[in-house]
Motif scaffolding. Structure first.
Motif, PDB file in Angstrom:
ATOM      1  N   VAL A   1       6.365   8.603   3.023  1.00  0.00           N
ATOM      2  CA  VAL A   1       7.529   9.414   3.382  1.00  0.00           C
ATOM      3  C   VAL A   1       7.292  10.152   4.702  1.00  0.00           C
ATOM      4  O   VAL A   1       8.172  10.853   5.193  1.00  0.00           O
ATOM      5  N   VAL A   2       6.085  10.007   5.270  1.00  0.00           N
ATOM      6  CA  VAL A   2       5.751  10.678   6.534  1.00  0.00           C
ATOM      7  C   VAL A   2       5.725   9.633   7.651  1.00  0.00           C
ATOM      8  O   VAL A   2       4.918   8.710   7.628  1.00  0.00           O
ATOM      9  N   ASP A   3       6.646   9.794   8.634  1.00  0.00           N
ATOM     10  CA  ASP A   3       6.795   8.771   9.674  1.00  0.00           C
ATOM     11  C   ASP A   3       5.546   8.594  10.531  1.00  0.00           C
ATOM     12  O   ASP A   3       5.250   7.486  10.967  1.00  0.00           O
ATOM     13  N   SER A   4       4.799   9.682  10.771  1.00  0.00           N
ATOM     14  CA  SER A   4       3.607   9.545  11.633  1.00  0.00           C
ATOM     15  C   SER A   4       2.568   8.639  10.981  1.00  0.00           C
ATOM     16  O   SER A   4       1.884   7.871  11.663  1.00  0.00           O
ATOM     17  N   GLY A   5       2.452   8.706   9.665  1.00  0.00           N
ATOM     18  CA  GLY A   5       1.533   7.823   8.949  1.00  0.00           C
ATOM     19  C   GLY A   5       1.994   6.372   9.044  1.00  0.00           C
ATOM     20  O   GLY A   5       1.182   5.458   9.235  1.00  0.00           O
ATOM     21  N   LEU A   6       3.298   6.165   8.935  1.00  0.00           N
ATOM     22  CA  LEU A   6       3.849   4.806   9.018  1.00  0.00           C
ATOM     23  C   LEU A   6       3.681   4.234  10.425  1.00  0.00           C
ATOM     24  O   LEU A   6       3.438   3.029  10.598  1.00  0.00           O
ATOM     25  N   GLU A   7       3.796   5.108  11.418  1.00  0.00           N
ATOM     26  CA  GLU A   7       3.571   4.701  12.811  1.00  0.00           C
ATOM     27  C   GLU A   7       2.136   4.184  12.974  1.00  0.00           C
ATOM     28  O   GLU A   7       1.902   3.135  13.571  1.00  0.00           O
ATOM     29  N   ALA A   8       1.188   4.936  12.423  1.00  0.00           N
ATOM     30  CA  ALA A   8      -0.218   4.512  12.487  1.00  0.00           C
ATOM     31  C   ALA A   8      -0.407   3.187  11.745  1.00  0.00           C
ATOM     32  O   ALA A   8      -1.129   2.306  12.202  1.00  0.00           O
TER      33      ALA A   8
ATOM     34  N   LEU B   1       5.034  -4.687   7.608  1.00  0.00           N
ATOM     35  CA  LEU B   1       6.293  -3.974   7.381  1.00  0.00           C
ATOM     36  C   LEU B   1       5.945  -2.564   6.936  1.00  0.00           C
ATOM     37  O   LEU B   1       4.945  -2.354   6.226  1.00  0.00           O
ATOM     38  N   VAL B   2       6.712  -1.574   7.381  1.00  0.00           N
ATOM     39  CA  VAL B   2       6.536  -0.214   6.863  1.00  0.00           C
ATOM     40  C   VAL B   2       7.873   0.255   6.300  1.00  0.00           C
ATOM     41  O   VAL B   2       8.940  -0.124   6.791  1.00  0.00           O
ATOM     42  N   ILE B   3       7.817   1.048   5.225  1.00  0.00           N
ATOM     43  CA  ILE B   3       9.032   1.549   4.582  1.00  0.00           C
ATOM     44  C   ILE B   3       8.898   3.048   4.377  1.00  0.00           C
ATOM     45  O   ILE B   3       7.914   3.520   3.799  1.00  0.00           O
ATOM     46  N   ASN B   4       9.884   3.802   4.871  1.00  0.00           N
ATOM     47  CA  ASN B   4       9.958   5.218   4.531  1.00  0.00           C
ATOM     48  C   ASN B   4      10.801   5.317   3.263  1.00  0.00           C
ATOM     49  O   ASN B   4      12.018   5.124   3.301  1.00  0.00           O
TER      50      ASN B   4
ATOM     51  N   VAL C   1       0.868  -1.170   0.000  1.00  0.00           N
ATOM     52  CA  VAL C   1       0.000   0.000   0.000  1.00  0.00           C
ATOM     53  C   VAL C   1       0.908   1.223   0.000  1.00  0.00           C
ATOM     54  O   VAL C   1       1.707   1.402   0.920  1.00  0.00           O
ATOM     55  N   ILE C   2       0.814   2.017  -1.052  1.00  0.00           N
ATOM     56  CA  ILE C   2       1.637   3.219  -1.144  1.00  0.00           C
ATOM     57  C   ILE C   2       0.795   4.409  -0.705  1.00  0.00           C
ATOM     58  O   ILE C   2      -0.218   4.726  -1.322  1.00  0.00           O
ATOM     59  N   GLY C   3       1.213   5.038   0.390  1.00  0.00           N
ATOM     60  CA  GLY C   3       0.447   6.147   0.960  1.00  0.00           C
ATOM     61  C   GLY C   3      -0.185   5.732   2.263  1.00  0.00           C
ATOM     62  O   GLY C   3      -1.014   4.820   2.291  1.00  0.00           O
ATOM     63  N   ALA C   4       0.224   6.370   3.374  1.00  0.00           N
ATOM     64  CA  ALA C   4      -0.313   6.024   4.696  1.00  0.00           C
ATOM     65  C   ALA C   4      -1.232   7.129   5.197  1.00  0.00           C
ATOM     66  O   ALA C   4      -1.244   7.465   6.377  1.00  0.00           O
ATOM     67  N   GLY C   5      -2.026   7.695   4.296  1.00  0.00           N
ATOM     68  CA  GLY C   5      -3.092   8.613   4.689  1.00  0.00           C
ATOM     69  C   GLY C   5      -4.352   7.805   4.967  1.00  0.00           C
ATOM     70  O   GLY C   5      -4.300   6.588   5.157  1.00  0.00           O
ATOM     71  N   CYS C   6      -5.492   8.476   4.977  1.00  0.00           N
ATOM     72  CA  CYS C   6      -6.760   7.803   5.288  1.00  0.00           C
ATOM     73  C   CYS C   6      -7.032   6.643   4.346  1.00  0.00           C
ATOM     74  O   CYS C   6      -7.375   5.538   4.781  1.00  0.00           O
ATOM     75  N   ILE C   7      -6.900   6.878   3.045  1.00  0.00           N
ATOM     76  CA  ILE C   7      -7.223   5.837   2.077  1.00  0.00           C
ATOM     77  C   ILE C   7      -6.277   4.651   2.255  1.00  0.00           C
ATOM     78  O   ILE C   7      -6.712   3.495   2.322  1.00  0.00           O
ATOM     79  N   GLY C   8      -4.996   4.933   2.360  1.00  0.00           N
ATOM     80  CA  GLY C   8      -4.007   3.866   2.497  1.00  0.00           C
ATOM     81  C   GLY C   8      -4.204   3.052   3.770  1.00  0.00           C
ATOM     82  O   GLY C   8      -4.094   1.826   3.761  1.00  0.00           O
ATOM     83  N   LEU C   9      -4.496   3.730   4.881  1.00  0.00           N
ATOM     84  CA  LEU C   9      -4.678   3.010   6.146  1.00  0.00           C
ATOM     85  C   LEU C   9      -5.957   2.170   6.116  1.00  0.00           C
ATOM     86  O   LEU C   9      -6.033   1.115   6.754  1.00  0.00           O
TER      87      LEU C   9
END
Ligand code: ZN
Length: 350
Positions: A193-200, A208-211, A167-175
């Motif tokens: 590229v935003v760590d807070s989104g990856l944390e969520a 797995l999460v990747i920055n 899943v590319i993008g850890a905003g609302c849609i991605g999560l």
């Protein structure tokens, strides 16, 4: 009633407008309680778009029934509801088979009716209302539009148990996409590229999460997938990042895999370069996904409400901010500046 109207500069001003009237006996008037700010709304933020000036926007909402038309049997004043804002012309070939997300008149129709969440009242046909169980809050329910977008994309992808998914993008849609894939038994890597989104994403079950700014995405994906690439990549970032993220999606997908385009393009995006030879030689399928509608006999929003009600989707973790409608411009700034504000879902209370 109070409404946030688009200004010439693409911001909002609060104004008084008429309360909409029920146009047909099978329509319903609702009091909006919570409206969300989505990526689509942000793409119109601070853009000069004369066609939107003085218009009411907003399409993720929950509220309460105020008045039901005389033909409406299943709703009564006071019912807590989520309202689906996808309404087509109800006469075309696509609407006839409940593929109203593909209706040629979808946007003109919905913009004049249900696509008006940033206001005190809204009208819609009764069939677009879903009653909320007591334990589902208005804030959580306002995320059902987002989840439904993800479910439609997943249904188009044919995702199955044990699939390796990016899943590319850890905003609302991605999560949302992440949670649906996990609920379906996939192994999921989330890239942003935003760590807070990856944390969520981690908290919501990502394996797995990747920055992608800091880490070697190819190497990490290859290790994650037994050196094949993912079965399915969902592009959920959209907007100005598309030239990078869509290409990224094609380069991390295995031969014979699928790339699902969920994030929205900016208008005029007609020349995004992609590695076409590689896409062709690898038979990677590109699958565009647009909003949502039905899967077989089930409305996709209804499915998402059931998943949320039973705890299979977590909306609470995604709500990071809440503002009263009077501070809508501040709310948009907060949603836009997510690197600093760590915003995921920004709710407006109305
Ligand atoms: Zn139609």
């Amino acid at each position: 009633m109070k409404a946030a109207l688009k200004t010439a500069e693409g911001t909002f001003e609060i104004n008084e407008v008429d309360i909409p009237k029920i146009p047909h006996p099978d329509w319903v008037l609702a009091r909006v309680r919570v409206a969300g700010i989505c990526g689509t709304d942000l793409r119109h933020w601070k853009k000069e778009e004369p066609e939107l000036e003085h218009k009411i926007m907003g399409h993720e909402l929950s509220g309460e029934v105020v008045e039901a038309g005389e033909n409406v049997l299943n709703l009564k004043p006071g019912d807590r509801v989520v309202i689906e804002t996808l309404l087509g012309d109800e006469t075309c070939d696509w609407c006839n088979v409940q593929q109203y997300n593909l209706c040629p008149h979808l946007y003109p129709v919905r913009m004049e009716t249900v696509y008006r969440a940033f206001a005190t009242y809204v009208i819609a046909p009764a069939k677009k209302f879903y009653k909320l169980p007591d334990h589902v809050t208005h804030e959580e329910a306002a995320l059902l539009d987002t989840f439904s977008v993800g479910l439609h994309a997943q249904n188009l992808s044919g995702l199955s148990i044990n699939d390796k998914v990016a899943v590319i993008g850890a905003g609302c849609i991605g999560l949302g996409q992440l949670q649906l894939a996990k609920a379906s038994g996939a192994d999921v890597v989330v890239i942003d590229v935003v760590d807070s989104g990856l944390e969520a994403a981690k908290e919501l079950g990502a394996d797995l999460v990747i920055n992608s700014d800091k880490e070697d995405i190819q190497q990490k994906i290859m290790e994650f997938t037994g050196y094949r690439g993912v079965d399915i990549a969902f592009e959920c970032a959209g907007g100005s990042s598309m030239p990078q993220t869509l290409k990224q999606a094609t380069t991390i997908t295995r031969r014979g895999g699928k790339v699902v385009i969920v994030g929205g393009f900016d208008p005029g995006d007609t020349a995004i370069p992609l590695p076409w030879q590689q896409i062709q030689m690898s038979e990677i399928q590109l699958i565009p996904s647009a909003s949502y509608s039905y899967r077989d006999i089930y409305p996709e929003m209804g499915i998402c409400l059931e998943l949320l009600s039973r705890g299979k989707l977590n909306a609470k973790r995604m709500v990071t901010h809440s503002f009263p409608i009077d501070r809508i411009n501040e709310a948009f700034e907060t949603a836009q500046d997510k690197e600093n504000t760590h915003a995921i879902f920004v709710a407006l209370t109305i």
